[in-house]
Motif scaffolding. Structure first.
Motif, mmCIF file in Angstrom:
data_model
loop_
_atom_site.group_PDB
_atom_site.id
_atom_site.type_symbol
_atom_site.label_atom_id
_atom_site.label_comp_id
_atom_site.label_asym_id
_atom_site.label_seq_id
_atom_site.Cartn_x
_atom_site.Cartn_y
_atom_site.Cartn_z
ATOM 1 N N LYS A 254 0.828 -1.211 0.000
ATOM 2 C CA LYS A 254 0.000 0.000 0.000
ATOM 3 C C LYS A 254 0.864 1.264 0.000
ATOM 4 O O LYS A 254 0.559 2.233 -0.711
ATOM 5 N N TRP A 255 1.952 1.262 0.782
ATOM 6 C CA TRP A 255 2.825 2.435 0.852
ATOM 7 C C TRP A 255 3.487 2.713 -0.495
ATOM 8 O O TRP A 255 3.729 3.867 -0.840
ATOM 9 N N ILE A 256 3.734 1.642 -1.265
ATOM 10 C CA ILE A 256 4.351 1.814 -2.586
ATOM 11 C C ILE A 256 3.318 2.169 -3.649
ATOM 12 O O ILE A 256 3.451 3.176 -4.354
ATOM 13 N N HIS A 257 2.265 1.355 -3.759
ATOM 14 C CA HIS A 257 1.364 1.457 -4.904
ATOM 15 C C HIS A 257 0.147 2.357 -4.675
ATOM 16 O O HIS A 257 -0.376 2.937 -5.638
ATOM 17 N N GLU A 258 -0.319 2.464 -3.452
ATOM 18 C CA GLU A 258 -1.519 3.277 -3.196
ATOM 19 C C GLU A 258 -1.153 4.649 -2.639
ATOM 20 O O GLU A 258 -1.555 5.674 -3.195
ATOM 21 N N ASP A 259 -0.385 4.679 -1.563
ATOM 22 C CA ASP A 259 -0.019 5.963 -0.958
ATOM 23 C C ASP A 259 1.112 6.648 -1.713
ATOM 24 O O ASP A 259 1.257 7.878 -1.638
ATOM 25 N N LYS A 260 1.937 5.841 -2.402
ATOM 26 C CA LYS A 260 3.066 6.349 -3.201
ATOM 27 C C LYS A 260 4.046 7.174 -2.375
ATOM 28 O O LYS A 260 4.644 8.150 -2.854
ATOM 29 N N ILE A 261 4.222 6.777 -1.124
ATOM 30 C CA ILE A 261 5.209 7.437 -0.268
ATOM 31 C C ILE A 261 6.527 6.658 -0.248
ATOM 32 O O ILE A 261 7.536 7.144 0.279
ATOM 33 N N MET A 262 6.500 5.465 -0.819
ATOM 34 C CA MET A 262 7.694 4.637 -0.928
ATOM 35 C C MET A 262 7.828 4.156 -2.368
ATOM 36 O O MET A 262 6.904 4.286 -3.173
ATOM 37 N N GLU A 263 8.988 3.599 -2.688
ATOM 38 C CA GLU A 263 9.234 3.074 -4.028
ATOM 39 C C GLU A 263 9.988 1.751 -3.930
ATOM 40 O O GLU A 263 10.572 1.419 -2.895
ATOM 41 N N THR A 264 9.966 0.997 -5.029
ATOM 42 C CA THR A 264 10.856 -0.148 -5.187
ATOM 43 C C THR A 264 11.384 -0.130 -6.612
ATOM 44 O O THR A 264 10.642 0.151 -7.561
ATOM 45 N N VAL A 265 12.675 -0.373 -6.762
ATOM 46 C CA VAL A 265 13.329 -0.433 -8.073
ATOM 47 C C VAL A 265 13.564 -1.897 -8.403
ATOM 48 O O VAL A 265 14.057 -2.654 -7.561
ATOM 49 N N LYS A 276 20.785 1.166 -8.245
ATOM 50 C CA LYS A 276 19.883 2.264 -8.604
ATOM 51 C C LYS A 276 19.126 2.760 -7.369
ATOM 52 O O LYS A 276 18.867 3.963 -7.231
ATOM 53 N N THR A 277 18.752 1.832 -6.493
ATOM 54 C CA THR A 277 18.073 2.225 -5.252
ATOM 55 C C THR A 277 18.989 3.108 -4.408
ATOM 56 O O THR A 277 18.570 4.156 -3.895
ATOM 57 N N ILE A 278 20.245 2.685 -4.266
ATOM 58 C CA ILE A 278 21.207 3.485 -3.504
ATOM 59 C C ILE A 278 21.390 4.852 -4.153
ATOM 60 O O ILE A 278 21.408 5.887 -3.474
ATOM 61 N N ASP A 279 21.520 4.860 -5.486
ATOM 62 C CA ASP A 279 21.699 6.128 -6.199
ATOM 63 C C ASP A 279 20.531 7.074 -5.952
ATOM 64 O O ASP A 279 20.729 8.290 -5.814
ATOM 65 N N ASN A 280 19.320 6.547 -5.900
ATOM 66 C CA ASN A 280 18.147 7.400 -5.666
ATOM 67 C C ASN A 280 18.232 8.099 -4.318
ATOM 68 O O ASN A 280 17.803 9.253 -4.169
ATOM 69 N N VAL A 281 18.780 7.397 -3.323
ATOM 70 C CA VAL A 281 18.941 8.007 -1.998
ATOM 71 C C VAL A 281 20.079 9.025 -2.015
ATOM 72 O O VAL A 281 19.934 10.157 -1.542
ATOM 73 N N MET A 282 21.214 8.636 -2.581
ATOM 74 C CA MET A 282 22.365 9.531 -2.589
ATOM 75 C C MET A 282 22.123 10.765 -3.460
ATOM 76 O O MET A 282 22.696 11.833 -3.207
ATOM 77 N N ASN A 283 21.262 10.636 -4.481
ATOM 78 C CA ASN A 283 20.970 11.769 -5.366
ATOM 79 C C ASN A 283 19.758 12.584 -4.921
ATOM 80 O O ASN A 283 19.294 13.455 -5.656
ATOM 81 N N GLY A 284 19.222 12.282 -3.735
ATOM 82 C CA GLY A 284 18.147 13.092 -3.183
ATOM 83 C C GLY A 284 16.772 12.795 -3.709
ATOM 84 O O GLY A 284 15.840 13.592 -3.531
#
Length: 447
Positions: A254-265, A276-284
């Motif tokens: 739900k947090w990923i697909h409905e609320d869209k407050i989280m993501e998964t790569v 890519k997941t790490i890069d998303n965090v390091m790149n803000g």
């Protein structure tokens, strides 16, 4: 021709015959000396002839800083050994390593050794291809009492693997974002509270509040940290469709697909999705992610901090502490088995495992490694280095030993994709997985 000239000619022929004869004798003598030198390991001038090293192939699937650090340790071993040379055969990830091993084993040409995660290790152990190591680890120079999680290499009473490094799944978060909103990660009581923080960050910063790795081990941790387990206490019933599993997994969905407050790569080659997941965090683009203790070598700790996992539903966090193992093979020549163990001893000595830990973030396999100068110096520079070790000592639990040779884990992996990628309700995905996993377990347990 007069008699005098005839005598001179005969004398000349005699001398020439003698010269040819001596040349042949000396040539034979020289050839014999060369043969003797080769047999005795001597060069032509009486000095020892260089011996060709025994080549030892090692299969592993490590990328980024992990791969670089492994190559450095292999080079150090090769430089220090007069007899052996380790040759890396690098795969895309742990799964590809297993596939390559299975092909080499089928051809009766396995490498000298390999590095495997616990699920892959269990599949190999069930196939009766791994070399028992009890005689090796019992020797005083190995000092097995100093080694963490050595018992995870046991299979049906034999030690078939020894730790290469110890992993636990950690939480990494952006210090600047959390400080901006006065969020104390350590004070958060649960993953649900972290989700509330993620929602606030998404609203105020317009970035994902958290990134969930496309990784089965993490999803298992979430379920067990909600109070769930893979099987019942008697080991006869697969329980991955329990209330606890469904709650944890559907919350993530739900947090990923409905609320869209989280993501998964997901997707890509090898570990591409991980980096890519790490890069998303390091790149803000995200405020934090669940990752591995082994991410330490790829992170900038002036930007991120390390936290221990959180529980669900008011439960205590129960992250798995797992040994990633060295395995040797029965079908390898004896000389390669001996050489492989020499590399294992080198790599797992206190100084080397401490070096591996400070370069990669993985937990050193020896208690004594923590007291080395290299580890203590890095700890002063980066206090977060000790958090993974603290987590396994505080909350860490052993991985489930899958008696089906990994088939239960395989069903969990398939369900993970359905929930994280396809947005299938966790109850449906997990009930389907439970039925198939139960059938596999019943085959093993039936009298």
């Amino acid at each position: 021709m007069n008699k005098r000239n005839k005598k001179m000619k005969n004398a000349l022929l005699l001398v020439m015959s003698f010269v040819f004869m001596m040349t042949g004798v000396l040539g034979c003598s020289s050839d014999m000396n060369k043969a003797n030198d080769a047999a005795s390991g001597q060069s032509g001038n009486g000095t020892p002839a260089p011996q060709e090293k025994v080549k030892l192939e090692i299969y592993y699937g490590l990328g980024g800083k992990l791969g670089e650090t492994m190559e450095k340790l292999i080079q150090d071993f090769n430089s220090s050994s007069d007899k052996y040379e380790v040759v890396p055969v690098v795969q895309g990830d742990y799964g590809e390593t297993l596939q390559a091993l299975q092909a080499s084993l089928a051809a009766k040409q396995p490498p000298a050794l390999a590095i495997n995660r616990y699920p892959e290790f269990m599949k190999l152990a069930a196939s009766d291809v791994l070399l028992p190591l009890d005689d090796y680890i019992s020797k005083p120079e190995y000092n097995k009492d100093d080694v963490l999680l050595l018992d995870q290499g046991l299979y049906e009473g034999e030690t078939l693997g020894v730790p290469a490094y110890v992993a636990s799944q950690m939480m990494y978060y952006r210090q600047d974002v959390f400080e901006k909103y006065d969020i104390d990660y350590d004070a958060l009581a649960s993953f649900e509270e972290l989700a509330e923080v993620a929602k606030m960050i998404k609203e105020k910063e317009g970035i994902f509040g958290w990134s969930v790795m496309w990784y089965g081990e993490h999803m298992i941790d979430y379920a067990r940290s909600a109070g769930g387990d893979i099987v019942s206490e008697d080991g006869k019933t697969v329980t991955i469709d329990s209330e606890e599993w469904i709650y944890a997994w559907d919350s993530i969905r739900k947090w990923i697909h409905e609320d869209k407050i989280m993501e998964t790569v997901y997707g890509g080659n090898g570990w591409e999705w991980w980096y890519k997941t790490i890069d998303n965090v390091m790149n803000g683009k995200s405020a934090g992610y669940t990752g591995s203790s082994g991410d330490g070598g790829d992170l900038d700790f002036t930007q991120v901090a390390t936290g221990m996992q959180k529980g669900f539903m008011g439960s205590k966090p129960r992250p798995v502490a797992v040994s990633v193992m060295f395995n040797l093979f029965k079908d390898s020549p004896k000389e390669q088995q001996e050489g492989a163990w020499e590399f294992v001893k080198f790599y797992t000595a206190a100084e080397q495992t401490a070096y591996w830990a400070v370069e990669t973030g993985y937990i050193p396999i020896r208690e004594s490694a923590v007291n080395t100068d290299i580890y203590q110096a890095k700890l002063k520079e980066n206090p977060y280095l000790s958090v993974p070790l603290e987590q396994i000592k505080t909350n860490g639990i052993p991985p489930y030993v899958d008696p089906t040779g990994g088939k239960i884990y395989a069903e969990i992996e398939l369900a993970k994709d359905k929930v994280l990628v396809q947005n299938m309700p966790a109850e449906q995905a997990l009930k389907e997985a439970q039925q198939k996993a139960q059938a596999e377990l019943d085959k093993v347990l039936k009298p």
